[in-house]
Structures are given as structure tokens and as C-alpha cells.
Scaffold this motif. Structure first.
Motif, PDB file in Angstrom:
ATOM      1  N   VAL A 474      20.909  10.301   8.093  1.00 29.22           N
ATOM      2  CA  VAL A 474      19.919   9.269   8.422  1.00 29.22           C
ATOM      3  C   VAL A 474      18.693   9.439   7.528  1.00 29.22           C
ATOM      4  O   VAL A 474      18.192  10.548   7.351  1.00 29.22           O
ATOM      5  CB  VAL A 474      19.496   9.372   9.903  1.00 29.22           C
ATOM      6  N   GLU A 475      18.227   8.338   6.952  1.00 30.82           N
ATOM      7  CA  GLU A 475      17.028   8.364   6.108  1.00 30.82           C
ATOM      8  C   GLU A 475      16.079   7.253   6.531  1.00 30.82           C
ATOM      9  O   GLU A 475      16.493   6.251   7.120  1.00 30.82           O
ATOM     10  CB  GLU A 475      17.397   8.178   4.631  1.00 30.82           C
ATOM     11  N   GLU A 476      14.802   7.470   6.190  1.00 30.45           N
ATOM     12  CA  GLU A 476      13.822   6.417   6.450  1.00 30.45           C
ATOM     13  C   GLU A 476      14.123   5.211   5.574  1.00 30.45           C
ATOM     14  O   GLU A 476      14.531   5.354   4.418  1.00 30.45           O
ATOM     15  CB  GLU A 476      12.405   6.916   6.150  1.00 30.45           C
ATOM     16  N   GLU A 477      13.878   4.045   6.117  1.00 33.18           N
ATOM     17  CA  GLU A 477      14.138   2.802   5.395  1.00 33.18           C
ATOM     18  C   GLU A 477      12.939   2.470   4.509  1.00 33.18           C
ATOM     19  O   GLU A 477      11.829   2.249   5.000  1.00 33.18           O
ATOM     20  CB  GLU A 477      14.380   1.678   6.404  1.00 33.18           C
ATOM     21  N   LEU A 478      13.169   2.450   3.214  1.00 34.96           N
ATOM     22  CA  LEU A 478      12.112   2.140   2.258  1.00 34.96           C
ATOM     23  C   LEU A 478      11.833   0.638   2.270  1.00 34.96           C
ATOM     24  O   LEU A 478      12.749  -0.176   2.339  1.00 34.96           O
ATOM     25  CB  LEU A 478      12.544   2.572   0.858  1.00 34.96           C
ATOM     26  N   ARG A 479      10.559   0.273   2.218  1.00 36.56           N
ATOM     27  CA  ARG A 479      10.229  -1.151   2.128  1.00 36.56           C
ATOM     28  C   ARG A 479      10.795  -1.717   0.830  1.00 36.56           C
ATOM     29  O   ARG A 479      10.660  -1.103  -0.236  1.00 36.56           O
ATOM     30  CB  ARG A 479       8.715  -1.360   2.158  1.00 36.56           C
ATOM     31  N   ASP A 480      11.377  -2.891   0.916  1.00 36.78           N
ATOM     32  CA  ASP A 480      12.011  -3.495  -0.261  1.00 36.78           C
ATOM     33  C   ASP A 480      11.042  -3.638  -1.423  1.00 36.78           C
ATOM     34  O   ASP A 480      11.404  -3.442  -2.584  1.00 36.78           O
ATOM     35  CB  ASP A 480      12.579  -4.877   0.100  1.00 36.78           C
ATOM     36  N   GLU A 481       9.786  -3.980  -1.104  1.00 33.81           N
ATOM     37  CA  GLU A 481       8.821  -4.267  -2.168  1.00 33.81           C
ATOM     38  C   GLU A 481       8.100  -3.031  -2.686  1.00 33.81           C
ATOM     39  O   GLU A 481       7.389  -3.096  -3.705  1.00 33.81           O
ATOM     40  CB  GLU A 481       7.774  -5.279  -1.667  1.00 33.81           C
ATOM     41  N   ALA A 482       8.261  -1.872  -2.005  1.00 37.51           N
ATOM     42  CA  ALA A 482       7.472  -0.683  -2.342  1.00 37.51           C
ATOM     43  C   ALA A 482       7.641  -0.218  -3.790  1.00 37.51           C
ATOM     44  O   ALA A 482       6.639   0.036  -4.479  1.00 37.51           O
ATOM     45  CB  ALA A 482       7.795   0.448  -1.373  1.00 37.51           C
ATOM     46  N   PRO A 483       8.868  -0.069  -4.325  1.00 41.52           N
ATOM     47  CA  PRO A 483       8.999   0.384  -5.723  1.00 41.52           C
ATOM     48  C   PRO A 483       8.304  -0.555  -6.709  1.00 41.52           C
ATOM     49  O   PRO A 483       7.635  -0.099  -7.644  1.00 41.52           O
ATOM     50  CB  PRO A 483      10.518   0.404  -5.946  1.00 41.52           C
ATOM     51  N   TRP A 484       8.456  -1.859  -6.489  1.00 40.30           N
ATOM     52  CA  TRP A 484       7.844  -2.844  -7.395  1.00 40.30           C
ATOM     53  C   TRP A 484       6.322  -2.786  -7.318  1.00 40.30           C
ATOM     54  O   TRP A 484       5.630  -2.818  -8.344  1.00 40.30           O
ATOM     55  CB  TRP A 484       8.338  -4.243  -7.026  1.00 40.30           C
ATOM     56  N   VAL A 485       5.782  -2.690  -6.102  1.00 43.83           N
ATOM     57  CA  VAL A 485       4.327  -2.647  -5.920  1.00 43.83           C
ATOM     58  C   VAL A 485       3.738  -1.419  -6.601  1.00 43.83           C
ATOM     59  O   VAL A 485       2.739  -1.507  -7.332  1.00 43.83           O
ATOM     60  CB  VAL A 485       3.967  -2.656  -4.416  1.00 43.83           C
ATOM     61  N   ILE A 486       4.361  -0.259  -6.377  1.00 48.34           N
ATOM     62  CA  ILE A 486       3.837   0.980  -6.964  1.00 48.34           C
ATOM     63  C   ILE A 486       3.917   0.938  -8.488  1.00 48.34           C
ATOM     64  O   ILE A 486       2.981   1.350  -9.189  1.00 48.34           O
ATOM     65  CB  ILE A 486       4.594   2.196  -6.390  1.00 48.34           C
ATOM     66  N   GLN A 487       5.003   0.416  -9.037  1.00 46.24           N
ATOM     67  CA  GLN A 487       5.125   0.329 -10.491  1.00 46.24           C
ATOM     68  C   GLN A 487       4.077  -0.617 -11.075  1.00 46.24           C
ATOM     69  O   GLN A 487       3.475  -0.329 -12.120  1.00 46.24           O
ATOM     70  CB  GLN A 487       6.532  -0.146 -10.873  1.00 46.24           C
ATOM     71  N   ARG A 488       3.845  -1.737 -10.414  1.00 47.99           N
ATOM     72  CA  ARG A 488       2.847  -2.693 -10.901  1.00 47.99           C
ATOM     73  C   ARG A 488       1.443  -2.083 -10.869  1.00 47.99           C
ATOM     74  O   ARG A 488       0.639  -2.309 -11.779  1.00 47.99           O
ATOM     75  CB  ARG A 488       2.881  -3.968 -10.053  1.00 47.99           C
ATOM     76  N   LEU A 489       1.146  -1.324  -9.818  1.00 44.10           N
ATOM     77  CA  LEU A 489      -0.163  -0.672  -9.740  1.00 44.10           C
ATOM     78  C   LEU A 489      -0.311   0.379 -10.835  1.00 44.10           C
ATOM     79  O   LEU A 489      -1.387   0.527 -11.429  1.00 44.10           O
ATOM     80  CB  LEU A 489      -0.353  -0.038  -8.358  1.00 44.10           C
ATOM     81  N   LYS A 490       0.772   1.106 -11.118  1.00 44.01           N
ATOM     82  CA  LYS A 490       0.731   2.088 -12.211  1.00 44.01           C
ATOM     83  C   LYS A 490       0.517   1.387 -13.552  1.00 44.01           C
ATOM     84  O   LYS A 490      -0.227   1.879 -14.408  1.00 44.01           O
ATOM     85  CB  LYS A 490       2.028   2.901 -12.238  1.00 44.01           C
ATOM     86  N   ASP A 491       1.163   0.234 -13.729  1.00 38.45           N
ATOM     87  CA  ASP A 491       0.998  -0.529 -14.970  1.00 38.45           C
ATOM     88  C   ASP A 491      -0.453  -0.979 -15.158  1.00 38.45           C
ATOM     89  O   ASP A 491      -0.912  -1.170 -16.287  1.00 38.45           O
ATOM     90  CB  ASP A 491       1.913  -1.754 -14.970  1.00 38.45           C
ATOM     91  N   GLN A 492      -1.161  -1.156 -14.042  1.00 34.97           N
ATOM     92  CA  GLN A 492      -2.570  -1.564 -14.111  1.00 34.97           C
ATOM     93  C   GLN A 492      -3.499  -0.382 -14.344  1.00 34.97           C
ATOM     94  O   GLN A 492      -4.716  -0.557 -14.444  1.00 34.97           O
ATOM     95  CB  GLN A 492      -2.966  -2.285 -12.814  1.00 34.97           C
TER      96      GLN A 492
END
Length: 652
Positions: A474-492
Motif C-alpha cells: 500500500v502506498e500513498e496516492e500522489l496527486r495527479d498534478e503534483a509532478p507537473w506543478v513541482i517541475q514548473r515551479l523549478k523551471d521558474q
């Protein structure tokens, strides 16, 4: 009930304060917000109180029914036509031209006189009241013999109001979609009968029926499938298909008929909480607004004193009486501080309404000004980057034994139990009755003479009648948008940090998956608070959490954002911004905050620059009465139009 009224004639923040004090003094509303830039007045009052509020606003010349507005618009335009005739006729026949100019001034000056008399009657007249200054300036022009220019004062003000009303109606669209009227009644299902009841009487557990097109008045759990428009809540225009058991928040619109169970009563529901928060935000003064109010407390008296000084100096220096009156009248027209006081509130109103429609609730407008200073974004893990729910990633067990495990877990309410029960439901497995008990991380159950034992370590180990029969990963369910949001913030250019109270191995796995810069595990709420406090000594940070066990850390951050579980609570008191169900708006929130700050600075620059320029040149005698009117009303219009640009920007 909360109702939204429109007072497009409301232009001055000081007038709004007087109206608010009058309504509160007479105890006519349980809650009240007056937004000057849009002219929206949102009140929570009963029907009788609402009638009295409308009467009060009508007496002040600020509120009119639709047919009254059409009549007033016709009269105003008639006055403008008479002015145009007088302007054209004065060279051919001065008496005829002057007559038309005077009549047009009376027509378009009367509403000002009416409002001025009302302010006098209730004892709230301000020496810098726009109506008083306009009447003095216009009358001074007639005394000075400048008939055309004096008539221009009254008619340009009337024309400016027509233009401002159209701009305000555009600005009202955003706030109206948020401060929308909650339906008065709902259809309660009682003993298989439909009974119309007031929404305020609904309580948790009541069953209600909706028809297509209904606005959901309280938070509900669906009892049947429904297609729902949630654009007011999340900003997403596409309708959402919901199944029985799904939660639908108040303010959403049902596109298909359905039945539902009330989850929370009216005052605790999403829309009521959002409206209350927006009301508090709009009434709270930003740093720019406070500074501008302090400035106008110096500016307006200075201009008024200058007007008197110019008049006296003109007489003493040998100027004709008419010339002295004319030059002092110009200064009177630019003494009104209204356009200056709109510089910040107009931007606040546009930003709050726009962000709310995009799923971002602003609790602290100063945070919009501080957000561009942030260099690091800190995320809480559970409930923020993850959904707070668990999912089965691997299962080595037979369907027969799965039925036993799911039957035992169905008696418990925790994320792992929910995940296993949902997994069994996908396989159409029927649950059975069981006798269960829990001791630490071990759950035991008795089902049809079978002994079931579940032990949670890294895996959920299953024993039936003392034999190992399988396991669940059993694992925690990652938010679908989380990887994209974090990558976009890093790009900024933002540095990304994860703080979690979870075990090091789990946090490390997630951090590597998301490619964050730093991560810290096994952190208590106090530990998170200390970490943020220490980091703030070196650089400003944005803290993002769910508002539960990270409330202390949110309070220490330069800017804070909460993504609360909508099933538990809506408003997190320690956060500057509240997200509605998704992290996605975070991506463009910093750039929107930059646009907001630039807009406020531009508004302040326009207001100050034009006022100071007109003030300086008028002292030298280079400004005519019409130009003073254009400077005053034109500045207010420019400020409104510039702030309106914020409504065209999306946060995601």
C-alpha cells in the motif's frame, strides 16, 4: 440570507464607510461588505432588513431599481443633448445658448445636489465630498462668466459616470459569480413527500431533491449520479460526472436532476464560508491602501488651502474677481481624493474575484505583494503532495481471502482500510459480517469460523487460521498534478523542499520521484515550524500544506497556501491563500501576484502623477475647468480600466 445589491453611483471609499456605519448603527445586516470599485454591496439580512437597506441606499442616491436606472439614464442623456445644443448655439445667440447650458447643468447637477442634501441630513458631509467640490467648482465657473466651461463641469461628470458604470458592470461579473445569491428554499424529501423548506432550516442528514439548473445551497453527498458545473468553485469550465457518495460543494450548479444528503448546514457550507472570507478580505486594508489614505489626508487639505490662497492672492494682486474665482474653482475640482483612494481597492477587488473563480481564495491581499519576494517553496507531504488516501500497488492474495480481509477492514475508518475495501469493490466481492478488534498495528477478526489477522509493517501481512495467505503493498496516492506543478515551479527558479512526519524511506522515495532539491522526514509539527522560522532568517519562503498538522509552519512562512481536505474544513485561518481541490493554480500564482503588484503601483503612479501635475499647473493658471474635471474623473476611469486588466489573467 446573503444578497448582492448594485450601487454603481458609489464612487468614494469615504462614502462607503458612512453607509456601512449607518447600516450597522440601525442593525440592518448580520454581515456586510461594500466593494467601492465594483459598486457591489453584499449583505446577509432577512427580507425586512433588506427592504430597509434598499430604502437607505435609495435615499442616498446610490441604489435604483432597473426601471429607475433606465429613467435616470434617459434624463442624463437628455441633459447632455441640451448641453450640446447650448454649446453650438452660444455663438449665434448667447442668451439662448446660456439658457440651454444652465438647464443642462441643472439636470445633470441635480443628482449631485440630492446626494449632497442627503449627506447633510444624516450628518455625514465631508468637506472633501466630491458632490460639494463639483458644485462649488461649477458654480464658481458660472459666477466667473465661463458659462460653457462651467456647464462642462456638470455634464462631463455625468458623462464620466455613464462610462464608469459600464466599466463597473464588467468588473462586477467576477464578484457576482462568487457572491452569488444562495437559493432561499430547497425541496426536502420527508416521508416520501416533497416539502419546500428554507435553506437555513436544512441540517446534516436531511435528504433533498434537485432539478436540472438548481444551484446547490449547502454541501451535500449525492444519492444518485449527477452532472455538475463546479466552475464557481474550481474555475474549471468542463462539467464533472459525479457518482453516488461523491461530495458536491455549495455554489455548484446541477445540470441533471438528482437526490442528495445534506453534509453540512448553510453557515458551515463551502459557499457561505467563501463569501464570508471574501467579505473579510475586501474590507481589510492593504499596505498600499493604508499609505494612500495617509497621503490623501495631507493632499486634500493642501489643495483646499491652496484654492483659498489663490483666490485671495488673485484679489490682492489686482486680478478681476471673476478670474480669482475661476482659478480657485479649478483647484476645488481636483481636491477630491476619490480617484486616489480607488488606486489600491480596485486592484484588490479584481484580483480577489479573478483568483476566486480560478480556485484560489485570497485571505490576505498583502501576501500578493509579498509573493514576488519568495525564493523557496516548501511542501508538506501527506494531504498536500499526496491526496491523503492510500492505494493498492500490489496484492498477492486470492479472492476468497480478499473477501475476508475486506470484510474485517470495512469496520475501520482509516486510509489503508478504505483502499482495501475499494480494491475489493472493484472485483465485485461481497462483504460479510465480522467480529473485529485492534491492538496497535495488528487487527484481528472472526468471520464464519475463520480467524483473520492483519499486521501492518512495510506491507500488510495477512494470516487466516494461523497461515500466511498473502500480502498487500500500500502506498500513498500522489496527486495527479503534483509532478507537473513541482517541475514548473523549478523551471521558474524556485528551490523545492518537502517536509514530512513520515518515515525517511518513504519520503526519500517520493522526493527522488519528484526530483525536489531537499527533503526532511520524521518531523513533528513543532519541528516544521522551527525549520520554516530558521529558513526565513536567510530567505523568504512559501509554505504549502493542508492546514491540519502544519498550521504552525504556515503561520511562520512569509507567504502561506493551504490545500484543505474539503470533506473536513474549508477555511484555514493561518493561510494567506486557500486552494480548492488542486495544486495547479500554484504554477501561475507568482506571476499573477507580480501583475497585481505592478497594477497597484501603476494605479498609484497614475493617480499621484496626474493629480500633482494638474495641481502644479493650476497654481500657475494654465488649467481650465473642463481639464480639471477630465483629470479627476479621467484618473478614476484609468485606474478602473487598468485594474480590470487583472480579470483577464488566469491563475492557471
Amino acid at each position: 440570507m446573503r444578497t448582492t445589491l448594485t450601487a454603481t453611483q458609489l464612487k468614494c471609499p469615504k462614502c462607503a464607510v458612512h453607509i456601512e456605519e449607518e447600516i450597522k448603527k440601525k442593525n440592518l445586516a448580520r454581515d456586510l461588505v461594500i466593494d467601492v470599485p465594483t459598486g457591489i454591496i453584499s449583505v446577509e439580512a432577512d427580507e425586512e432588513q433588506l427592504i430597509q437597506i434598499k430604502r437607505l441606499l435609495s435615499q442616498a442616491g446610490l441604489y435604483h431599481e432597473e426601471h429607475e436606472e433606465r429613467t435616470e439614464r434617459f434624463i442624463t442623456i437628455s441633459g447632455l443633448v441640451l448641453f450640446a445644443i447650448g454649446f453650438a448655439a452660444i455663438r449665434l445667440s448667447p442668451p439662448v445658448g446660456i439658457t440651454f447650458l444652465v438647464v443642462s447643468s441643472i439636470i445633470n447637477g441635480y443628482p449631485r445636489v440630492h446626494e449632497l442634501v442627503h449627506n447633510l441630513s444624516v450628518g455625514v458631509l465631508d468637506i472633501f465630498d466630491e458632490n460639494l467640490l463639483m458644485l462649488l467648482g461649477g458654480t464658481g465657473g458660472f459666477i466667473a462668466g465661463a458659462y460653457v466651461e462651467a456647464a462642462m463641469v456638470f455634464n462631463l461628470y455625468a458623462l464620466a459616470e455613464i462610462i464608469e458604470e459600464s466599466v463597473k458592470k464588467k468588473a462586477q461579473e467576477g464578484l457576482r459569480s462568487i457572491l452569488t445569491d444562495i437559493p432561499d428554499s430547497a425541496m426536502l424529501i420527508k416521508e416520501q413527500q416533497l416539502v419546500a423548506v428554507e435553506v437555513e432550516q436544512l441540517k446534516a442528514g436531511d435528504h433533498i431533491r434537485f432539478t436540472a439548473g438548481d444551484t446547490v445551497p449547502v454541501d451535500v453527498v449525492l444519492l444518485s449520479p449527477a452532472l455538475v458545473d463546479e466552475s464557481v468553485i474550481t474555475g474549471e469550465s468542463a462539467p464533472v460526472n459525479h457518482e453516488p457518495g461523491d461530495m458536491v460543494l455549495s455554489g455548484s450548479k446541477l445540470l441533471t436532476p438528482c437526490d442528495a444528503e445534506v453534509l453540512r448546514p448553510l453557515q458551515e457550507s463551502n459557499l457561505a464560508q467563501v463569501q464570508k472570507t471574501i467579505a473579510q478580505t475586501l474590507s481589510r486594508k492593504s499596505a498600499f491602501r493604508s499609505w494612500m489614505e495617509r497621503f490623501t489626508n495631507v493632499y486634500s487639505p493642501l489643495v483646499l488651502i491652496s484654492a483659498v490662497a489663490v483666490f485671495l492672492f488673485g484679489l490682492l494682486s489686482g486680478n478681476a474677481f471673476s478670474v480669482a474665482v475661476y482659478r480657485s474653482s479649478v483647484l476645488l475640482l481636483i481636491a477630491c481624493p476619490c480617484s486616489l483612494l480607488l488606486a489600491s481597492p480596485s486592484a484588490v477587488s479584481a484580483a480577489v474575484s479573478t483568483l476566486a473563480r480560478q480556485g484560489v481564495l485570497v485571505r490576505n491581499t498583502d501576501a500578493l505583494e509579498k509573493l514576488p519576494q519568495v525564493g523557496t517553496v516548501i511542501f508538506d507531504k501527506t494531504g498536500t503532495i499526496t491526496t491523503g488516501r492510500m492505494k493498492i500497488t500490489e496484492a498477492q492474495i486470492s479472492d476468497e481471502h480478499l473477501a475476508l480481509v475486506a470484510s474485517v477492514e470495512s469496520y475501520f475508518k482509516h486510509p489503508v482500510a478504505d483502499a482495501i475495501v475499494a480494491y475489493a469493490a472493484e472485483k465485485n466481492i461481497v462483504l460479510k459480517e465480522a467480529k473485529v478488534r485492534q491492538n496497535g498495528n495488528v487487527i484481528t477478526g472472526e468471520i464464519e469460523n475463520h480467524q483473520v489477522e492483519l499486521t501492518m509493517k512495510d506491507l500488510l501481512q495477512v494470516k487466516v487460521d494461523g497461515m500466511d495467505v498473502g500480502f498487500f503493498k500500500v502506498e500513498e496516492e500522489l496527486r495527479d498534478e503534483a509532478p507537473w506543478v513541482i517541475q514548473r515551479l523549478k523551471d521558474q527558479g524556485y528551490k523545492i523542499i518537502i517536509l514530512s512526519g513520515d518515515q525517511h524511506e518513504k519520503v526519500e522515495t517520493l522526493a527522488r520521484q519528484l526530483k525536489v532539491d531537499e527533503y526532511y522526514a520524521n518531523m513533528t509539527p513543532e519541528g516544521k515550524q522551527a525549520f520554516v522560522k530558521e529558513l526565513e532568517k536567510r530567505e523568504h519562503c512559501l509554505m504549502v500544506g493542508d492546514g491540519l498538522n502544519d498550521a504552525l509552519a504556515l503561520s511562520e512562512a512569509h507567504v502561506s497556501v493551504a490545500l484543505p481536505d474539503r470533506r473536513i474544513k474549508t477555511i484555514v485561518e493561518t493561510a494567506d491563500f486557500i486552494l480548492s481541490g488542486t495544486l495547479t493554480p500554484l504554477v501561475n500564482l507568482p506571476s499573477y501576484a507580480q501583475s497585481y503588484t505592478s497594477t497597484v503601483k501603476t494605479n498609484v503612479g497614475l493617480s499621484l502623477g496626474i493629480k500633482v501635475a494638474i495641481f502644479t499647473t493650476s497654481l500657475l493658471g494654465y488649467v481650465a475647468l473642463p481639464l480639471a474635471v477630465v483629470a479627476d474623473e479621467g484618473t478614476a476611469l484609468l485606474v478602473l480600466l487598468n485594474s480590470l486588466r487583472l480579470t483577464s489573467r488566469a491563475s492557471h
